[in-house]
Scaffold this active site. Structure first.
Site, PDB file in Angstrom:
ATOM      1  N   PRO A 134       0.778  -1.246   0.000  1.00 52.45           N
ATOM      2  CA  PRO A 134       0.000   0.000   0.000  1.00 52.45           C
ATOM      3  C   PRO A 134       0.805   1.289   0.000  1.00 52.45           C
ATOM      4  CG  PRO A 134       0.003  -0.909   2.182  1.00 52.45           C
ATOM      5  CD  PRO A 134       0.750  -1.890   1.329  1.00 52.45           C
ATOM      6  N   CYS A 135       1.498   1.540  -1.086  1.00 55.40           N
ATOM      7  CA  CYS A 135       2.301   2.755  -1.139  1.00 55.40           C
ATOM      8  C   CYS A 135       1.408   3.986  -1.224  1.00 55.40           C
ATOM      9  CB  CYS A 135       3.248   2.718  -2.316  1.00 55.40           C
ATOM     10  SG  CYS A 135       2.479   2.169  -3.824  1.00 55.40           S
ATOM     11  N   HIS A 136       0.123   3.795  -1.498  1.00 57.14           N
ATOM     12  CA  HIS A 136      -0.762   4.955  -1.581  1.00 57.14           C
ATOM     13  C   HIS A 136      -1.049   5.539  -0.200  1.00 57.14           C
ATOM     14  CE1 HIS A 136      -3.321   1.411  -0.975  1.00 57.14           C
ATOM     15  NE2 HIS A 136      -4.139   2.207  -0.329  1.00 57.14           N
TER      16      HIS A 136
END
Length: 166
Positions: A134-136
């Site tokens: 989940p780099c967002h």
DNA sequence: ATTTCTGGCCTGA
DNA sequence: TCAGGCCAGAAAT
């Protein structure tokens, strides 16, 4: 240290947001692409038993993620393409719960490299499997969104939906 | 407040 | 080496 996992299958994941494309290696999901003009092309191929199972999990997980809901189950993710540093960053990312956000600087600090915020950003950009990693959920230190390789609109959308769910 | 350095760290070429 | 990136903080407008 970047060996390149060979893809044994490439399958589409149809969603209301478009067709994602998942690439599998012999040990798991090795790459996920956001819908683009290119992903429209049919790339479905026959898959070996373990892959079809992973694909079921991945499909459900992606749809959950698009709704901002936490993933209930995920297939194994093949991170062998990353450097040692990148894998550490990705591992830290997976520890961020849905609905929460962390900053590039914060992550850098937790990796004992308080001055490597920018390097963390680089690792996020190199992330082969967005949504699963989940780099967002990583934003800039002073309120800004930062960037997003798959397109900033995705980052905004994902964060909004996760926020709604909580 | 906002724009412009400057420092720092990890990649890929 | 060297440039450049999903950065931060300080300095200068």
């Amino acid at each position: 240290m970047k060996n390149k996992p060979a893809f044994v299958a490439t399958l589409k994941i149809r969603t209301v947001e478009g067709d994602f494309v998942a690439h599998y290696s012999s040990t798991g999901l090795a790459r996920l692409d956001f819908p683009t003009a290119k992903t429209k092309g049919a790339t479905t191929a026959p898959a070996a038993p373990p892959v079809t199972r992973w694909h079921e999990l991945a499909t459900r997980a992606v749809r959950q993620a698009l709704q901002g809901r936490p993933m209930t189950a995920t297939p194994p993710v093949d991170l062998s393409c990353g450097t040692a540093f990148q894998r550490r960053v990705w591992a830290a990312l997976r520890a961020i719960p849905a609905g929460k956000t962390e900053t590039y600087a914060g992550l850098a600090a937790s990796l004992k490299r308080p001055k490597a915020a920018r390097a963390v950003g680089g690792a996020c950009g190199a992330n082969p499997a967005p949504l699963f990693i989940p780099c967002h959920r990583v934003v800039a230190a002073h309120g800004g969104l930062g960037g997003f390789s798959g397109g900033l609109h995705w980052k905004r959308k994902l964060l909004e939906r996760e926020a709604e769910e909580n």
